[in-house]
Enzyme design. Sequence first.
Site, PDB file in Angstrom:
ATOM      1  N   SER A 193     -11.184  -8.982   4.771  1.00 55.23           N
ATOM      2  CA  SER A 193     -10.446  -8.024   5.572  1.00 55.23           C
ATOM      3  C   SER A 193     -11.344  -7.122   6.431  1.00 55.23           C
ATOM      4  O   SER A 193     -12.381  -6.581   5.642  1.00 55.23           O
ATOM      5  CB  SER A 193      -9.568  -7.494   4.472  1.00 55.23           C
ATOM      6  OG  SER A 193      -8.654  -6.547   4.918  1.00 55.23           O
ATOM      7  N   TRP A 198       0.883  -1.274   0.027  1.00 56.70           N
ATOM      8  CA  TRP A 198      -0.008   0.036  -0.131  1.00 56.70           C
ATOM      9  C   TRP A 198       0.809   1.283  -0.162  1.00 56.70           C
ATOM     10  O   TRP A 198       1.886   1.298   0.826  1.00 56.70           O
ATOM     11  CB  TRP A 198      -0.904   0.016   1.176  1.00 56.70           C
ATOM     12  CG  TRP A 198      -1.777   1.208   1.345  1.00 56.70           C
ATOM     13  CD1 TRP A 198      -2.432   1.752   0.331  1.00 56.70           C
ATOM     14  CD2 TRP A 198      -2.262   1.793   2.619  1.00 56.70           C
ATOM     15  NE1 TRP A 198      -3.357   2.668   0.609  1.00 56.70           N
ATOM     16  CE2 TRP A 198      -3.440   2.864   2.135  1.00 56.70           C
ATOM     17  CE3 TRP A 198      -2.152   1.429   3.880  1.00 56.70           C
ATOM     18  CZ2 TRP A 198      -4.078   3.553   2.847  1.00 56.70           C
ATOM     19  CZ3 TRP A 198      -2.947   2.277   4.636  1.00 56.70           C
ATOM     20  CH2 TRP A 198      -3.907   3.529   4.193  1.00 56.70           C
ATOM     21  N   TYR A 248      -4.965  -0.214  -4.605  1.00 54.50           N
ATOM     22  CA  TYR A 248      -3.649   0.474  -4.278  1.00 54.50           C
ATOM     23  C   TYR A 248      -3.153   1.043  -5.598  1.00 54.50           C
ATOM     24  O   TYR A 248      -2.101   1.563  -5.856  1.00 54.50           O
ATOM     25  CB  TYR A 248      -2.538  -0.673  -3.738  1.00 54.50           C
ATOM     26  CG  TYR A 248      -3.046  -1.063  -2.361  1.00 54.50           C
ATOM     27  CD1 TYR A 248      -3.907  -0.796  -1.449  1.00 54.50           C
ATOM     28  CD2 TYR A 248      -2.353  -2.567  -2.072  1.00 54.50           C
ATOM     29  CE1 TYR A 248      -4.262  -1.381  -0.394  1.00 54.50           C
ATOM     30  CE2 TYR A 248      -2.652  -2.990  -0.670  1.00 54.50           C
ATOM     31  CZ  TYR A 248      -3.698  -2.314   0.285  1.00 54.50           C
ATOM     32  OH  TYR A 248      -4.031  -2.919   1.266  1.00 54.50           O
ATOM     33  N   LEU A 268       3.655  -2.622  11.818  1.00 59.65           N
ATOM     34  CA  LEU A 268       4.467  -1.594  12.372  1.00 59.65           C
ATOM     35  C   LEU A 268       3.781  -0.344  12.837  1.00 59.65           C
ATOM     36  O   LEU A 268       4.522   0.473  12.963  1.00 59.65           O
ATOM     37  CB  LEU A 268       5.666  -1.440  11.217  1.00 59.65           C
ATOM     38  CG  LEU A 268       6.409  -2.379  10.877  1.00 59.65           C
ATOM     39  CD1 LEU A 268       7.603  -2.003   9.642  1.00 59.65           C
ATOM     40  CD2 LEU A 268       7.175  -3.366  11.785  1.00 59.65           C
ATOM     41  N   GLN A 308      15.251  -5.678   3.965  1.00 53.98           N
ATOM     42  CA  GLN A 308      16.115  -6.741   4.717  1.00 53.98           C
ATOM     43  C   GLN A 308      15.867  -6.517   6.170  1.00 53.98           C
ATOM     44  O   GLN A 308      15.772  -7.949   6.903  1.00 53.98           O
ATOM     45  CB  GLN A 308      17.584  -6.162   4.232  1.00 53.98           C
ATOM     46  CG  GLN A 308      18.416  -6.909   4.970  1.00 53.98           C
ATOM     47  CD  GLN A 308      18.872  -8.450   4.430  1.00 53.98           C
ATOM     48  OE1 GLN A 308      18.856  -8.718   3.271  1.00 53.98           O
ATOM     49  NE2 GLN A 308      18.459  -9.299   5.240  1.00 53.98           N
TER      50      GLN A 308
HETATM   51  P1  NAP Z   1       3.316  -0.639   8.238  1.00 54.16           P
HETATM   52  O1  NAP Z   1       3.624  -2.001   7.494  1.00 54.16           O
HETATM   53  O2  NAP Z   1       3.045  -0.928   9.521  1.00 54.16           O
HETATM   54  O3  NAP Z   1       4.403   0.508   8.082  1.00 54.16           O
HETATM   55  C1  NAP Z   1       5.018   0.945   6.942  1.00 54.16           C
HETATM   56  C2  NAP Z   1       5.974   1.898   7.191  1.00 54.16           C
HETATM   57  O4  NAP Z   1       6.941   1.472   7.840  1.00 54.16           O
HETATM   58  C3  NAP Z   1       6.391   2.442   5.891  1.00 54.16           C
HETATM   59  O5  NAP Z   1       6.514   4.295   5.939  1.00 54.16           O
HETATM   60  C4  NAP Z   1       7.859   2.247   5.738  1.00 54.16           C
HETATM   61  O6  NAP Z   1       8.737   2.822   5.228  1.00 54.16           O
HETATM   62  C5  NAP Z   1       8.262   2.005   7.150  1.00 54.16           C
HETATM   63  N1  NAP Z   1       9.221   0.917   7.626  1.00 54.16           N
HETATM   64  C6  NAP Z   1       8.996  -0.353   6.877  1.00 54.16           C
HETATM   65  N2  NAP Z   1      10.175  -1.200   7.461  1.00 54.16           N
HETATM   66  C7  NAP Z   1      10.802  -0.618   8.301  1.00 54.16           C
HETATM   67  C8  NAP Z   1      12.150  -0.711   8.941  1.00 54.16           C
HETATM   68  N3  NAP Z   1      12.481  -1.844   9.046  1.00 54.16           N
HETATM   69  N4  NAP Z   1      12.556   0.256   9.649  1.00 54.16           N
HETATM   70  C9  NAP Z   1      11.977   1.596   9.550  1.00 54.16           C
HETATM   71  N5  NAP Z   1      10.765   1.893   8.686  1.00 54.16           N
HETATM   72  C10 NAP Z   1      10.333   0.594   8.209  1.00 54.16           C
HETATM   73  O7  NAP Z   1       2.192  -0.045   7.594  1.00 54.16           O
HETATM   74  P2  NAP Z   1       1.132  -0.435   6.290  1.00 54.16           P
HETATM   75  O8  NAP Z   1       1.749  -0.038   4.931  1.00 54.16           O
HETATM   76  O9  NAP Z   1      -0.211   0.038   6.653  1.00 54.16           O
HETATM   77  O10 NAP Z   1       0.586  -1.809   6.515  1.00 54.16           O
HETATM   78  C11 NAP Z   1       1.406  -2.835   5.636  1.00 54.16           C
HETATM   79  C12 NAP Z   1       0.669  -3.575   4.516  1.00 54.16           C
HETATM   80  O11 NAP Z   1      -0.613  -4.185   5.189  1.00 54.16           O
HETATM   81  C13 NAP Z   1       0.122  -2.467   3.385  1.00 54.16           C
HETATM   82  O12 NAP Z   1       1.082  -2.139   2.859  1.00 54.16           O
HETATM   83  C14 NAP Z   1      -0.856  -3.317   3.053  1.00 54.16           C
HETATM   84  O13 NAP Z   1      -0.524  -4.195   2.152  1.00 54.16           O
HETATM   85  C15 NAP Z   1      -1.663  -4.023   4.048  1.00 54.16           C
HETATM   86  N6  NAP Z   1      -2.924  -3.026   4.428  1.00 54.16           N
HETATM   87  C16 NAP Z   1      -4.061  -3.386   4.462  1.00 54.16           C
HETATM   88  C17 NAP Z   1      -5.160  -2.874   4.821  1.00 54.16           C
HETATM   89  C18 NAP Z   1      -6.438  -3.340   4.700  1.00 54.16           C
HETATM   90  O14 NAP Z   1      -7.514  -2.511   4.714  1.00 54.16           O
HETATM   91  N7  NAP Z   1      -6.502  -4.650   4.352  1.00 54.16           N
HETATM   92  C19 NAP Z   1      -5.055  -1.744   5.484  1.00 54.16           C
HETATM   93  C20 NAP Z   1      -3.814  -0.915   5.616  1.00 54.16           C
HETATM   94  C21 NAP Z   1      -2.772  -1.850   5.368  1.00 54.16           C
HETATM   95  P3  NAP Z   1       9.441   2.766   3.448  1.00 54.16           P
HETATM   96  O15 NAP Z   1       7.990   2.391   2.697  1.00 54.16           O
HETATM   97  O16 NAP Z   1      10.050   3.974   3.350  1.00 54.16           O
HETATM   98  O17 NAP Z   1      10.015   1.188   3.574  1.00 54.16           O
END
Ligand code: NAP
Length: 261
Positions: A126, A9, A38, A177, A225
């Site tokens: 979901s 996302w 997305y 996260l 990584q």
């Molecule tokens: P998340 O995974 O909790 O956090 C993503 C954030 O953390 C981004 O800003 C990323 O930065 C950063 N990040 C990732 N790994 C890191 C690390 N090792 N160290 C420091 N910063 C780090 O949030 P999310 O994108 O909301 O959730 C994950 C996935 O869940 C989404 O991408 C999507 O596929 C899914 N999702 C589904 C729904 C739903 O309704 N089903 C809703 C929300 C999300 P960078 O991008 O710069 O690496």
Amino acid sequence: MPALGLGTWQNEAPEQCAESVRTALEMGYRHIDTAQAYGNEDAVGNGIERAAVDRDDVFLATKVWTDRLAYDDVLESTQESLDRLGTDYLDLLYVHWPAGEYDAEETLSAFAELRDEGSIDRIGVSNFEPRHLDAAKEALDAPVFANQVEMHSLLQQTELREYCAEAGIELVAYSPLARGKVFDVDVLSEIADAHDASEAQVSLAWLIEKGVTVIPKATSEAHIQDNWAALDLELTEEDITRIDNIGRSRRLIDPDFAPEW
Ligand code: NAP
């Protein structure tokens, strides 16, 4: 379902998104999470195509958006997703939210049709609460395979975890996260320091220890990584108890069409 996947996302720039997917797959990830909403299914498909990994070795999941959940729209929009992703089947197809055009009987009978004809291997949902899962089970005559919900150390979903364990439904944690908030939690930083690990790794390892699948979104190779290494982190009983007791309830994703939680 591989316990650690790549979320996509807001990884919207096509070249960047394709490279994140390729990088992750070549590092060892075998689970990619996307959604019609997305706007990056093309790029995700490109990343899979570029990677030196067979499509059949990848667990690929996408989600049908709320305005495509009427019977014919599910069939049509899933075909569009397959075309964009460059594949002829999905490992898992989710109902993105129980909202909009969602109707348990109508929507899920289209999902069952897709499964019976071989376009999808598994039916997922979901943002479902237990009452939605009960209705889905009735409509399908079987439990759904997985429920993808917001879950992290600041929103631990204890009741939903118990419900899903009992019902035989896999849980997939989105925003594992807490969209970056985990870096500001002292308990997580202390545990991370003690293991010479990152707060991200501690957060993911805690969820995996609970039997939950995680799909952190990461764009750069360094983050991809860092998260991958969570699979090698073993938390102690004491670490787990400390995280269990953080005692916060911070929901980050709560659009106005969300169900009453
Ligand atoms: P998340 O995974 O909790 O956090 C993503 C954030 O953390 C981004 O800003 C990323 O930065 C950063 N990040 C990732 N790994 C890191 C690390 N090792 N160290 C420091 N910063 C780090 O949030 P999310 O994108 O909301 O959730 C994950 C996935 O869940 C989404 O991408 C999507 O596929 C899914 N999702 C589904 C729904 C739903 O309704 N089903 C809703 C929300 C999300 P960078 O991008 O710069 O690496």
